[in-house]
Structure formats: structure tokens, C-alpha cells
Design a protein around this motif. Structure first.
Motif, PDB file in Angstrom:
ATOM      1  N   ALA A  75       0.935  -1.312  -0.026  1.00 37.14           N
ATOM      2  CA  ALA A  75       0.035   0.091  -0.147  1.00 37.14           C
ATOM      3  C   ALA A  75       0.936   1.236  -0.112  1.00 37.14           C
ATOM      4  N   PRO A  76       0.511   2.477  -0.698  1.00 37.15           N
ATOM      5  CA  PRO A  76       1.271   3.488  -0.679  1.00 37.15           C
ATOM      6  C   PRO A  76       1.392   4.360   0.936  1.00 37.15           C
ATOM      7  N   VAL A  77       2.219   4.839   0.850  1.00 39.07           N
ATOM      8  CA  VAL A  77       2.409   5.811   2.202  1.00 39.07           C
ATOM      9  C   VAL A  77       2.761   7.135   1.541  1.00 39.07           C
ATOM     10  N   TYR A  78       2.071   8.042   1.896  1.00 42.43           N
ATOM     11  CA  TYR A  78       1.864   9.360   1.370  1.00 42.43           C
ATOM     12  C   TYR A  78       2.577  10.423   2.484  1.00 42.43           C
ATOM     13  N   ASN A  79       3.215  11.497   1.743  1.00 43.62           N
ATOM     14  CA  ASN A  79       3.629  12.615   2.445  1.00 43.62           C
ATOM     15  C   ASN A  79       2.374  13.385   2.268  1.00 43.62           C
ATOM     16  N   PRO A  80       1.421  13.797   3.181  1.00 45.86           N
ATOM     17  CA  PRO A  80       0.345  14.649   2.806  1.00 45.86           C
ATOM     18  C   PRO A  80       0.477  15.918   2.717  1.00 45.86           C
ATOM     19  N   ALA A  81       1.827  16.527   3.148  1.00 49.63           N
ATOM     20  CA  ALA A  81       1.889  17.870   2.863  1.00 49.63           C
ATOM     21  C   ALA A  81       2.165  18.150   1.460  1.00 49.63           C
ATOM     22  N   LEU A  82       2.653  17.019   0.953  1.00 48.98           N
ATOM     23  CA  LEU A  82       3.232  17.139  -0.618  1.00 48.98           C
ATOM     24  C   LEU A  82       2.085  16.574  -1.559  1.00 48.98           C
ATOM     25  N   GLY A  83       1.163  15.315  -0.966  1.00 49.04           N
ATOM     26  CA  GLY A  83       0.528  14.897  -1.702  1.00 49.04           C
ATOM     27  C   GLY A  83       1.080  13.464  -2.615  1.00 49.04           C
TER      28      GLY A  83
ATOM     29  N   GLY B 131       7.070  25.661  10.424  1.00 49.31           N
ATOM     30  CA  GLY B 131       6.532  26.510  11.427  1.00 49.31           C
ATOM     31  C   GLY B 131       5.186  26.722  11.451  1.00 49.31           C
ATOM     32  N   CYS B 132       4.297  26.166  10.874  1.00 49.86           N
ATOM     33  CA  CYS B 132       2.785  26.486  10.676  1.00 49.86           C
ATOM     34  C   CYS B 132       2.033  26.127  11.787  1.00 49.86           C
ATOM     35  N   ASP B 133       0.763  26.414  12.022  1.00 46.92           N
ATOM     36  CA  ASP B 133      -0.026  25.931  13.244  1.00 46.92           C
ATOM     37  C   ASP B 133      -0.603  24.794  12.930  1.00 46.92           C
ATOM     38  N   MET B 134      -0.974  24.549  11.840  1.00 46.46           N
ATOM     39  CA  MET B 134      -1.841  23.495  11.317  1.00 46.46           C
ATOM     40  C   MET B 134      -1.429  22.625   9.910  1.00 46.46           C
ATOM     41  N   GLY B 135      -1.395  21.275  10.073  1.00 41.99           N
ATOM     42  CA  GLY B 135      -0.993  20.661   8.839  1.00 41.99           C
ATOM     43  C   GLY B 135      -2.063  20.087   7.953  1.00 41.99           C
ATOM     44  N   PRO B 136      -1.888  19.258   7.171  1.00 39.46           N
ATOM     45  CA  PRO B 136      -2.914  18.762   6.172  1.00 39.46           C
ATOM     46  C   PRO B 136      -3.616  17.668   6.722  1.00 39.46           C
ATOM     47  N   LEU B 137      -4.562  17.167   6.254  1.00 37.64           N
ATOM     48  CA  LEU B 137      -5.323  15.844   6.670  1.00 37.64           C
ATOM     49  C   LEU B 137      -4.308  14.584   6.020  1.00 37.64           C
ATOM     50  N   ILE B 138      -4.718  13.417   6.513  1.00 37.12           N
ATOM     51  CA  ILE B 138      -3.980  12.262   6.525  1.00 37.12           C
ATOM     52  C   ILE B 138      -3.760  11.815   4.915  1.00 37.12           C
ATOM     53  N   THR B 139      -5.184  11.775   4.311  1.00 34.10           N
ATOM     54  CA  THR B 139      -5.339  11.552   2.837  1.00 34.10           C
ATOM     55  C   THR B 139      -6.120  12.264   2.086  1.00 34.10           C
ATOM     56  N   ARG B 140      -6.094  12.151   0.669  1.00 41.42           N
ATOM     57  CA  ARG B 140      -6.970  12.834  -0.148  1.00 41.42           C
ATOM     58  C   ARG B 140      -8.408  12.621  -0.060  1.00 41.42           C
ATOM     59  N   GLU B 141      -8.647  11.436   0.286  1.00 44.07           N
ATOM     60  CA  GLU B 141     -10.000  10.759   0.446  1.00 44.07           C
ATOM     61  C   GLU B 141     -10.627  11.411   1.629  1.00 44.07           C
TER      62      GLU B 141
ATOM     63  N   ALA C 200       0.820  22.626  -3.679  1.00 39.30           N
ATOM     64  CA  ALA C 200      -0.670  22.610  -3.933  1.00 39.30           C
ATOM     65  C   ALA C 200      -1.442  21.426  -4.021  1.00 39.30           C
ATOM     66  N   ASP C 201      -0.703  20.295  -3.893  1.00 38.28           N
ATOM     67  CA  ASP C 201      -1.099  19.043  -3.994  1.00 38.28           C
ATOM     68  C   ASP C 201      -1.504  18.494  -2.916  1.00 38.28           C
ATOM     69  N   GLY C 202      -1.016  19.159  -1.533  1.00 34.59           N
ATOM     70  CA  GLY C 202      -1.087  18.716  -0.406  1.00 34.59           C
ATOM     71  C   GLY C 202      -2.608  18.349  -0.079  1.00 34.59           C
ATOM     72  N   PHE C 203      -2.867  17.694   1.102  1.00 35.67           N
ATOM     73  CA  PHE C 203      -4.393  17.146   1.242  1.00 35.67           C
ATOM     74  C   PHE C 203      -4.862  18.209   2.555  1.00 35.67           C
ATOM     75  N   TRP C 204      -4.964  19.507   1.793  1.00 39.52           N
ATOM     76  CA  TRP C 204      -5.496  20.659   2.693  1.00 39.52           C
ATOM     77  C   TRP C 204      -6.769  20.879   2.834  1.00 39.52           C
ATOM     78  N   LEU C 205      -7.148  21.120   4.042  1.00 44.31           N
ATOM     79  CA  LEU C 205      -8.447  21.872   4.516  1.00 44.31           C
ATOM     80  C   LEU C 205      -8.376  22.825   5.788  1.00 44.31           C
ATOM     81  N   GLY C 206      -8.502  23.945   5.502  1.00 45.17           N
ATOM     82  CA  GLY C 206      -8.159  25.010   6.446  1.00 45.17           C
ATOM     83  C   GLY C 206      -9.031  24.877   7.832  1.00 45.17           C
ATOM     84  N   PRO C 207      -9.055  25.628   8.872  1.00 48.27           N
ATOM     85  CA  PRO C 207      -9.916  25.532  10.063  1.00 48.27           C
ATOM     86  C   PRO C 207     -11.289  25.948   9.526  1.00 48.27           C
ATOM     87  N   THR C 208     -12.168  25.345  10.032  1.00 45.66           N
ATOM     88  CA  THR C 208     -13.637  25.680   9.535  1.00 45.66           C
ATOM     89  C   THR C 208     -14.368  25.933  10.790  1.00 45.66           C
TER      90      THR C 208
END
Length: 497
Positions: free
Chosen positions: A22-30, A317-327, A359-367
Motif C-alpha cells: 500500500a502507498p504511504v503518502y507525505n500528506p503535505a506534498l500529496g 513552523g505552521c500552526d496546522m498541517g494537512p489531513l492524512i489522505t486526499r479521500e 498545491a497537491d497537499g491534502f489541505w483543509l483549513g480551520p472551519t
């Protein structure tokens, strides 16, 4: 060709026989950074068999020997925690400061496990009957299985394996296939600390590996942390196979804010607890119950603070990173459309966040979603992402009523300056872990972690006194000796060995 991560069996890397990966991603890079091998049932059997063969020698090792290994492990981990934090950030996506915090909380459990000599002491009753003594012993269970989630690749395994090893058990760990490298790294560190080969095993895999562990005859107990449906499945399957089970499930954690609360403190807490680790925490605050009279002011303060958050690559040095997967990111983002259709107010929409990252990271900002109806899936579901819901309530009674009506009972918090209200809350609320002006009430390691209702299956909580009880069996001995024996002369100073 990317790296392929295998398993850890008998103190060394092992590929097994399965060719599935199975693939292991870097979520910040996608992007895919490696592959992980997925064990077959035969691979699990071979790994557990090797662990079972190594267990008797560790069971018979003295408490002094076990403690020496754990102390060495603690010192190595503390010295190299930045290395492990970088692995967590690369595979999970959480920012480095959060990764270091995760390791620190795991180290707390190691600290407690180093006191195993005190924690495993039994009881003794002299002359319970004439010349008869009765005493109890605590002995290890055997080979134990640990199935851990993706959101805490280091801390959650350390909730279990330090205590299990200290008590004299052998451990088979099945980490999440989404971020498995930390478990292999910990296995290597245990070997360096002096743990005998075979006593700690890592089997990577998916459902096939999990199912094989749950029913394997040499696995005596199963520890699990994850979503409620899977926790229920784990509990039912493993308990049906005659095993001890501690299965910690999901959550929908509420934070009740009363009119007399310090609203600046409450707003800080809501943001910290709602968006840390991108909301991928079972103890994250996902619902703020705001009493109507202060709701507008509180929402404004939360919104103001959210505007200062920086979302992006955890190494920057960000406050919040990406989510674990695109899905998973897409699933969480879908709740914003549900909120709008259900009549809620989307105050801050994380889908349009500007990120400091690829740009391809699994991003969703605080909501932030206000006026969420209790009938909405946004309220009912465990979203497990950076989505903070606000439900407005008339007062204390209505807030507690909503909390107690939830199917979950993991964590909750109240923010108030009224000691009477706080004391009443801690008595009346039907939740396993309670915070008073503390938004994430995770108990320190010498207490135990676990919720109520659909947040815990089985009676055994994690770590602390409950952990030592779970990983040991009590034996009562009734003894009578008619004549004492003579041990001979030895003037040397007695030593542990």
C-alpha cells in the motif's frame, strides 16, 4: 523505485511472503514516499509464532532486568525525539511541535512503566488461618496484540507496549498502514535498549492482518484505538475468540461554555482543541455548546483567532498541517455542503484556505459552523477533521442534556468560573473524561484513559492502573510451611539481578 517498508520480527526487518503493498503518502506534498508491505494471514501466523517462542524468557526475566531495558529505552527516545517527530510529520502531516508533544505524552507512560516494581506488588495476609498465609501475585498474560490508529503513530502504541513489556508480556504491534514507519523506528530503539529479540514484533497490514491477529490462538489480549464501528468489530471478534479486549472507539466531544466563563480563555481553548493536529484527535473538541447570552461574542472571538492561524507544511513552523489522505480530506470537506443544506451558518470555510505548502497537499483549513441543528450529520457524525461546530443552548441544563444524549462519551469540558456549576457538571455528565476549564482532558499517565458508552468497548481503559491490571492476571496463593529451611551463610551485600 520507492522504498518498501516491511515488518519487524525476531529483532530484524522481515519482508514476509505477501507481495501486496500500500502507498504511504507525505500528506503535505500529496505524493507517495514509500510502499508498505501488507501481511497475509500466513505472515501474521509466522510473526506471532516467533513472538510466542521468545516470550517465556522475557516472562522469566527479573523485574530489575525489565526495568533496565525500559529506562534505557526512555533515555534513547528522549535523546532522539526530534528524529521521530520528523517521521511523524512526514507521514501523518501534523506540525513538528505537535509531533514532539505526542512523543512527550508517550514518554509519560514509559516513565510510569519504569515503576513496574511497585505497580506489580501483590498483597500478603499472614496467619490467615493457623500457620497459613495467603498472598496474591500478578503475572503476565502472554503474547498481546496492539492495533493502533493513524492519528498518533507513536503515542498510542506507547499507551500500551511499555506497560505490557514491563509486566513481562511480549507484544505484536499492527500500526496503521497510512503511517507505519514510526513503529519500525520504535522497534529498532527497543532493540538498542537491550530488549531481547522476538519480544517486540511489528506486523504491517490491513484488514487481513487485523483479522488474523484477532483470532490467533497465541494472542491472549487485544488493545485497539480507532473509530466506533471498528472498535465494536474488534471487541466482538476478539472477545468471541476468548481474548481480553480493550477497544477504544470514537468521540463527539462537547465543550459547554457558561455565561460567567472567561470568554477569551474559552475561545483560545476552542481553537486549540478544535484545530490541533487538523482535528484528527479522538479528544478534539468538535462541538461548542454556547449559552445564548454569550454565543455571539464567543463566536466572534473564535473567528478572530482562527484568522491568525497558518495552515501548511508541518516543517515550516505552521500552526496546522494537512489531513492524512486526499479521500479523508474530501470526506471532511463534504460536511460543509451538508451544513449549508441543513440551515447552519458556515462562518469560516476552510476549503478556500491559503496554505504554506505544496498545491497537491491534502489541505483543509480551520472551519467554523454556527447554529448547527442537532439533527444534522454535521452534529451527529464524528467528522475527525478541522471542523468546529457551535450549538446554541438556553442554559446549563440544556447543554448537559445534549451531552448526555450523545451516543459517545469520550471527553467533555465545561468553561465556567462558578465552582458549584463545575462540581455539578463533573457529577452529572455521562462522559468518561471531564475537563474543567481544560479543553482536552487526557489524563496523566498514572491515571487511566477511556470513555463511556460507544467510546469504549470492554471495561479496560488504557495505561495507568487499568493498564497494569489488563496486562496481568492475578493469582492467589494459600501457603503453609511446617519447618523453615536453612539458606546457609553469605555475608555479601544482597543485589538485584
Amino acid at each position: 523505485m520507492s522504498e518498501t517498508l516491511g515488518h519487524w520480527v525476531h529483532g530484524a526487518a522481515w519482508d514476509g511472503t505477501s507481495t501486496r503493498t500500500a502507498p504511504v503518502y507525505n500528506p503535505a506534498l500529496g505524493t507517495v514516499q514509500k510502499q508498505v508491505r501488507l501481511a497475509s494471514t500466513a505472515d501474521v501466523d509466522a510473526a506471532v509464532t516467533a513472538t510466542a517462542a521468545a516470550w517465556p524468557a522475557w516472562r522469566d526475566a527479573s523485574i530489575a532486568k525489565r526495568t533496565t531495558v525500559l529506562f534505557a529505552f526512555r533515555e534513547l527516545l528522549n535523546a532522539r525525539k526530534e528524529e521521530l517527530a520528523a517521521i511523524l510529520t512526514a507521514e501523518h502531516g501534523k506540525v513538528l511541535s505537535d509531533a514532539l508533544g505526542e512523543i512527550a505524552r508517550g514518554l509519560e507512560v514509559v516513565d510510569v512503566a519504569c515503576g513496574v516494581g511497585h505497580l506489580l506488588k501483590g498483597t500478603y495476609s499472614e496467619n490467615a488461618s493457623t500457620d497459613v498465609d495467603v498472598y496474591t501475585l500478578r503475572q503476565p498474560v502472554g503474547v498481546v496484540g496492539v492495533i493502533s490508529p493513524f492519528n498518533f503513530p507513536a503515542m498510542v502504541p506507547m499507551w500500551f507496549f511499555p506497560i505490557a513489556l514491563a509486566a513481562g508480556n511480549a507484544v505484536v504491534l499492527k500500526p496503521s498502514e497510512k503511517d507505519p514507519t514510526a513503529s519500525i523506528w520504535l522497534a529498532e530503539l527497543l532493540r538498542e535498549a537491550g530488549l531481547p529479540d522476538g519480544v517486540f514484533t511489528v506486523v504491517n497490514g490491513d484488514k487481513e492482518a487485523v483479522d488474523a491477529l484477532l483470532v490467533h490462538p497465541d494472542i491472549r489480549s487485544v488493545s485497539f484505538v480507532g473509530s466506533t464501528p471498528i472498535a465494536q468489530y474488534i471487541y466482538t471478534t476478539a472477545a468471541g475468540a476468548g481474548k481480553r479486549v480493550q477497544a477504544l472507539g470514537g468521540a463527539k466531544n462537547h465543550m459547554l461554555v457558561l455565561p460567567d466563563a472567561d470568554l477569551d480563555l474559552a475561545a483560545d481553548a476552542a481553537v486549540n482543541a478544535g484545530f490541533g493536529s487538523a482535528g484528527e484527535r479522538c479528544m478534539a473538541v468538535s462541538v461548542v455548546l454556547a449559552v445564548e447570552s454569550i454565543a455571539d461574542e464567543l463566536v466572534a472571538k473564535i473567528t478572530e483567532r482562527m484568522a491568525t492561524l497558518r495552515t501548511g507544511d508541518g516543517t515550516r513552523g505552521c500552526d496546522m498541517g494537512p489531513l492524512i489522505t486526499r479521500e479523508h480530506r474530501d470526506k471532511v470537506a463534504g460536511y460543509l455542503d451538508i451544513a449549508a443544506s441543513d440551515g447552519a451558518d458556515v462562518v469560516v470555510d476552510g476549503r478556500g484556505v491559503e496554505v504554506d505548502g505544496a498545491a497537491d497537499g491534502f489541505w483543509l483549513g480551520p472551519t467554523l459552523i454556527d447554529r448547527v441543528p442537532l439533527e444534522s450529520a454535521v452534529y451527529r457524525d464524528e467528522i475527525f477533521g478541522p471542523v468546529l461546530s457551535v450549538v446554541r443552548v438556553p442554559g446549563y441544563e440544556e447543554g448537559v442534556g445534549i451531552i448526555n444524549a450523545s451516543v459517545y462519551g469520550n471527553g467533555t469540558a465545561i468553561f465556567t468560573n462558578d465552582g458549584g456549576a463545575a462540581r455539578r457538571f463533573q457529577r452529572e455528565v455521562e462522559v468518561g473524561m471531564v475537563g474543567i476549564n481544560v479543553p482536552i482532558p487526557v489524563p496523566v499517565a498514572y491515571h487511566s484513559f477511556g470513555g463511556w458508552k460507544a467510546s469504549l468497548f470492554g471495561d479496560a481503559k488504557a495505561y495507568g492502573p487499568a493498564g497494569f491490571a489488563f496486562f496481568t492476571r492475578e493469582k492467589a496463593v494459600t501457603s503453609r510451611w511446617l519447618d523453615p529451611s536453612h539458606g546457609g551463610l553469605n555475608l555479601g551485600f544482597p543485589q538485584n539481578a
